[in-house]
Design a protein around this motif. Structure first.
Motif, PDB file in Angstrom:
ATOM      1  N   THR A 190      38.349  29.182  51.529  1.00  0.00           N
ATOM      2  CA  THR A 190      39.134  29.276  50.297  1.00  0.00           C
ATOM      3  C   THR A 190      40.153  30.399  50.423  1.00  0.00           C
ATOM      4  OG1 THR A 190      37.382  28.402  48.861  1.00  0.00           O
ATOM      5  CG2 THR A 190      39.039  29.800  47.815  1.00  0.00           C
ATOM      6  N   ILE A 191      41.396  30.084  50.031  1.00  0.00           N
ATOM      7  CA  ILE A 191      42.469  31.077  49.985  1.00  0.00           C
ATOM      8  C   ILE A 191      42.772  31.380  48.525  1.00  0.00           C
ATOM      9  CG2 ILE A 191      44.856  31.608  50.589  1.00  0.00           C
ATOM     10  CD1 ILE A 191      44.664  29.397  52.737  1.00  0.00           C
ATOM     11  N   VAL A 192      42.794  32.662  48.165  1.00  0.00           N
ATOM     12  CA  VAL A 192      43.219  33.087  46.828  1.00  0.00           C
ATOM     13  C   VAL A 192      44.569  33.762  46.994  1.00  0.00           C
ATOM     14  CG1 VAL A 192      42.608  34.362  44.743  1.00  0.00           C
ATOM     15  CG2 VAL A 192      40.798  33.441  46.199  1.00  0.00           C
ATOM     16  N   THR A 193      45.630  33.152  46.461  1.00  0.00           N
ATOM     17  CA  THR A 193      46.976  33.677  46.703  1.00  0.00           C
ATOM     18  C   THR A 193      47.388  34.718  45.672  1.00  0.00           C
ATOM     19  OG1 THR A 193      47.909  31.779  45.510  1.00  0.00           O
ATOM     20  CG2 THR A 193      47.780  31.628  47.915  1.00  0.00           C
ATOM     21  N   GLU A 194      46.904  34.604  44.451  1.00  0.00           N
ATOM     22  CA  GLU A 194      47.129  35.636  43.428  1.00  0.00           C
ATOM     23  C   GLU A 194      46.154  35.373  42.296  1.00  0.00           C
ATOM     24  OE1 GLU A 194      51.097  37.650  41.934  1.00  0.00           O
ATOM     25  OE2 GLU A 194      50.666  35.919  40.651  1.00  0.00           O
ATOM     26  N   ALA A 195      45.491  36.425  41.815  1.00  0.00           N
ATOM     27  CA  ALA A 195      44.497  36.251  40.758  1.00  0.00           C
ATOM     28  C   ALA A 195      44.250  37.569  40.035  1.00  0.00           C
ATOM     29  CB  ALA A 195      43.178  35.735  41.340  1.00  0.00           C
ATOM     30  N   THR A 196      44.102  37.482  38.733  1.00  0.00           N
ATOM     31  CA  THR A 196      43.691  38.655  37.964  1.00  0.00           C
ATOM     32  C   THR A 196      42.200  38.880  38.168  1.00  0.00           C
ATOM     33  OG1 THR A 196      43.115  37.391  35.986  1.00  0.00           O
ATOM     34  CG2 THR A 196      45.425  38.076  36.217  1.00  0.00           C
ATOM     35  N   ILE A 197      41.712  39.998  37.715  1.00  0.00           N
ATOM     36  CA  ILE A 197      40.299  40.321  37.886  1.00  0.00           C
ATOM     37  C   ILE A 197      39.413  39.403  37.051  1.00  0.00           C
ATOM     38  CG2 ILE A 197      40.059  42.035  36.030  1.00  0.00           C
ATOM     39  CD1 ILE A 197      38.775  42.420  39.672  1.00  0.00           C
ATOM     40  N   GLN A 198      39.992  38.753  36.020  1.00  0.00           N
ATOM     41  CA  GLN A 198      39.236  37.843  35.161  1.00  0.00           C
ATOM     42  C   GLN A 198      39.416  36.379  35.570  1.00  0.00           C
ATOM     43  OE1 GLN A 198      37.229  38.934  32.790  1.00  0.00           O
ATOM     44  NE2 GLN A 198      37.817  41.085  32.947  1.00  0.00           N
ATOM     45  N   SER A 199      40.165  36.117  36.612  1.00  0.00           N
ATOM     46  CA  SER A 199      40.511  34.746  36.985  1.00  0.00           C
ATOM     47  C   SER A 199      39.293  33.925  37.393  1.00  0.00           C
ATOM     48  CB  SER A 199      41.515  34.757  38.143  1.00  0.00           C
ATOM     49  OG  SER A 199      41.757  33.459  38.618  1.00  0.00           O
ATOM     50  N   GLY A 200      39.306  32.653  36.983  1.00  0.00           N
ATOM     51  CA  GLY A 200      38.242  31.744  37.397  1.00  0.00           C
ATOM     52  C   GLY A 200      38.244  31.477  38.885  1.00  0.00           C
TER      53      GLY A 200
ATOM     54  N   ALA B 156      47.430  40.590  40.682  1.00  0.00           N
ATOM     55  CA  ALA B 156      46.799  40.526  42.004  1.00  0.00           C
ATOM     56  C   ALA B 156      45.533  41.373  42.096  1.00  0.00           C
ATOM     57  CB  ALA B 156      47.786  40.965  43.079  1.00  0.00           C
ATOM     58  N   GLU B 157      45.078  41.912  40.970  1.00  0.00           N
ATOM     59  CA  GLU B 157      43.872  42.755  41.008  1.00  0.00           C
ATOM     60  C   GLU B 157      42.670  41.988  41.549  1.00  0.00           C
ATOM     61  OE1 GLU B 157      43.104  44.486  37.234  1.00  0.00           O
ATOM     62  OE2 GLU B 157      44.836  45.824  37.295  1.00  0.00           O
ATOM     63  N   GLY B 158      42.599  40.701  41.229  1.00  0.00           N
ATOM     64  CA  GLY B 158      41.485  39.902  41.730  1.00  0.00           C
ATOM     65  C   GLY B 158      41.503  39.787  43.242  1.00  0.00           C
ATOM     66  N   CYS B 159      42.689  39.590  43.824  1.00  0.00           N
ATOM     67  CA  CYS B 159      42.804  39.514  45.289  1.00  0.00           C
ATOM     68  C   CYS B 159      42.417  40.839  45.936  1.00  0.00           C
ATOM     69  CB  CYS B 159      44.227  39.140  45.686  1.00  0.00           C
ATOM     70  SG  CYS B 159      44.660  37.422  45.343  1.00  0.00           S
ATOM     71  N   HIS B 160      42.891  41.944  45.364  1.00  0.00           N
ATOM     72  CA  HIS B 160      42.558  43.253  45.920  1.00  0.00           C
ATOM     73  C   HIS B 160      41.061  43.536  45.817  1.00  0.00           C
ATOM     74  CE1 HIS B 160      46.998  44.412  45.011  1.00  0.00           C
ATOM     75  NE2 HIS B 160      46.874  43.740  46.132  1.00  0.00           N
ATOM     76  N   HIS B 161      40.462  43.081  44.721  1.00  0.00           N
ATOM     77  CA  HIS B 161      39.010  43.226  44.575  1.00  0.00           C
ATOM     78  C   HIS B 161      38.285  42.425  45.664  1.00  0.00           C
ATOM     79  CE1 HIS B 161      35.029  43.325  42.730  1.00  0.00           C
ATOM     80  NE2 HIS B 161      34.994  42.008  42.825  1.00  0.00           N
ATOM     81  N   LEU B 162      38.735  41.208  45.906  1.00  0.00           N
ATOM     82  CA  LEU B 162      38.104  40.378  46.932  1.00  0.00           C
ATOM     83  C   LEU B 162      38.217  41.027  48.303  1.00  0.00           C
ATOM     84  CD1 LEU B 162      39.302  36.816  45.843  1.00  0.00           C
ATOM     85  CD2 LEU B 162      36.982  37.708  45.697  1.00  0.00           C
ATOM     86  N   ILE B 163      39.376  41.588  48.612  1.00  0.00           N
ATOM     87  CA  ILE B 163      39.565  42.249  49.910  1.00  0.00           C
ATOM     88  C   ILE B 163      38.626  43.441  50.051  1.00  0.00           C
ATOM     89  CG2 ILE B 163      41.222  43.553  51.313  1.00  0.00           C
ATOM     90  CD1 ILE B 163      43.401  41.687  50.085  1.00  0.00           C
ATOM     91  N   ARG B 164      38.477  44.219  48.982  1.00  0.00           N
ATOM     92  CA  ARG B 164      37.522  45.349  49.012  1.00  0.00           C
ATOM     93  C   ARG B 164      36.092  44.867  49.232  1.00  0.00           C
ATOM     94  NH1 ARG B 164      37.975  50.443  47.291  1.00  0.00           N
ATOM     95  NH2 ARG B 164      35.931  50.318  46.290  1.00  0.00           N
ATOM     96  N   GLU B 165      35.786  43.675  48.723  1.00  0.00           N
ATOM     97  CA  GLU B 165      34.429  43.142  48.843  1.00  0.00           C
ATOM     98  C   GLU B 165      34.200  42.402  50.157  1.00  0.00           C
ATOM     99  OE1 GLU B 165      31.796  43.488  46.543  1.00  0.00           O
ATOM    100  OE2 GLU B 165      33.183  45.048  45.854  1.00  0.00           O
TER     101      GLU B 165
END
Length: 410
Positions: free
Chosen positions: A241-251, A278-287
């Motif tokens: 799965t690729i997430v190209t842009e997502a907020t921290i609340q994104s589904g 893009a906070e969701g993407c940055h969170h995913l990268i940290r995880e």
């Protein structure tokens, strides 16, 4: 195009649809009934009291008390099927996507429109925000277009924003051989176009040779609980799965989590640190998600994984498969023959690489799942500077890669 359908459902298939209707597509209730009674037919013919003793929800009991209404709904579904408005695919049929059988809760039936063969080809999911920035829309479109040209099917959830751009990018092919390489997974019934203004997108996917599927009953409206269910199918069908842009609340973070739980790789596109979208993407990268800035990076990682998973998409265990004529076909022929091989032409099998002698002790500690630096320090007993130097050598030789802080073979 709609693949050929049989004129009528078998008794067991009618019972599956009946149960699915009476439990209102509740996976837990359906599996409790079929497990307790042994089959869908036995469960459907059981008494209301027998259902009640199993603790089945009272709303399901009320539907079970009205078999005439259930039969009328089955007849409507059968009629729509005969008319070619949509098709049905049951979990015990050969055409049911084998990768869905590997998830925790595969749906017993899928409703579909379009080219069913797409479900058996190698898929990569692209998901993200419903309100992406213009930059993210372009990145999504370009990535989807690139992946489709490389032979992959782009799978997404038919929502506004990133999902729509992913589908459109996959469809934007000048070569007829590459058109229609997208699958849309619905969070509504197969006959409910949502969002309403996506009618043209739905038609374009089907007309160009793509596929649209839903596990929900026809006429099921959108609801906040149906979209996480859709997300698990998007993750289940796809290799990554690729997430190209997502907020921290994104589904889309739900899709990313489900992808990870299924043992597959999650990729995320970074952005400016002050981009709240893009906070969701940055969170995913940290995880631990893999940071990417070009779709070829996804292809390389997924190809590396698949070269060691030769049984992908098959119902037969890898060690039980027999060679076919397709094993000697050209890569492009293997892509075209989806029934024999769902792997795209970008994938090539190479002989196992050999590390230089002085690097072999470290290389032998690595696998294709990944080891972090602390684990390697314990396993090799090397000093940190020495170990890091050897890992860098292996990486420069192209024998290993680093993903989310973990070192793994390529």
């Amino acid at each position: 195009m709609m693949t050929a359908v049989t004129p009528s459902l078998s008794d067991e298939q009618r019972a599956i649809v009946a149960l699915w209707y009476e439990v209102n597509a509740s996976l837990s209730a359906y599996h409790k009934l079929t497990t307790s009674f042994g089959s869908a037919q036995m469960a459907w013919t059981a008494t209301v009291e027998a259902w009640r003793q199993l603790g089945i929800h009272y709303t399901h009991l009320k539907r079970h008390e009205q078999p005439a209404q259930t039969r009328a709904n089955i007849d409507k579904i059968q009629q729509a099927r005969v008319e070619g408005r949509y098709g049905l695919l049951f979990a015990d049929q050969a055409d049911y996507p084998a990768q869905l059988l590997q998830i925790y809760d595969p749906p017993p039936v899928l409703f579909y429109r379009g080219n069913l063969s797409r479900l058996h080809q190698a898929q990569i999911a692209i998901v993200g925000s419903r309100k992406p920035t213009a930059h993210a829309q372009k990145i999504t479109f370009d990535m989807a277009q690139y992946l489709a040209q490389a032979g992959y099917i782009v799978t997404s959830g038919l929502a506004m924003g990133v999902d729509k751009r992913a589908h459109l990018g996959a469809l934007a092919q000048t070569d007829l051989a590459h058109q229609g390489r997208t699958i849309g997974v619905m969070g509504t019934g197969i006959d409910v176009n949502y969002p309403n203004h996506h009618d043209q997108l739905f038609s374009q996917i089907i007309e160009q040779g793509g596929c649209i599927i839903s596990e929900l009953l026809p006429h099921t409206p959108p609801h906040k609980h149906t979209f996480p269910r859709r997300n698990r199918l998007v993750a289940g069908l796809s290799l990554a799965t690729i997430v190209t842009e997502a907020t921290i609340q994104s589904g889309s973070l739900i899709t990313a989590r489900l992808t990870s739980e299924q043992g597959k790789q999650v990729f995320a596109v970074p952005s400016h640190i002050d981009n709240s979208n893009a906070e969701g993407c940055h969170h995913l990268i940290r995880e631990g998600a893999t940071l990417i800035y070009h779709p070829q990076q996804v292809i390389e990682d997924v190809s590396s994984q698949l070269s060691h998973q030769k049984g992908f998409g098959s119902r037969v265990p890898p060690n039980k498969r027999t060679p076919s004529d397709n094993d000697n076909a050209t890569p492009s022929a293997q892509v075209a023959n989806t029934a024999e091989s769902p792997l795209p032409s970008a994938i090539a099998h190479h002989p196992d690489p050999v590390a230089p002698k002085h690097l072999q002790p470290v290389y032998e500690q690595l696998d294709w799942h990944g080891q972090d630096l602390d684990a390697l320090l314990l396993a090799t007993t090397l000093e940190a500077p020495v170990l890091i130097g050897q890992l860098m050598e292996l990486e420069l030789l192209g024998l290993i890669s680093v993903q989310g802080g973990r070192y793994l073979r390529v």
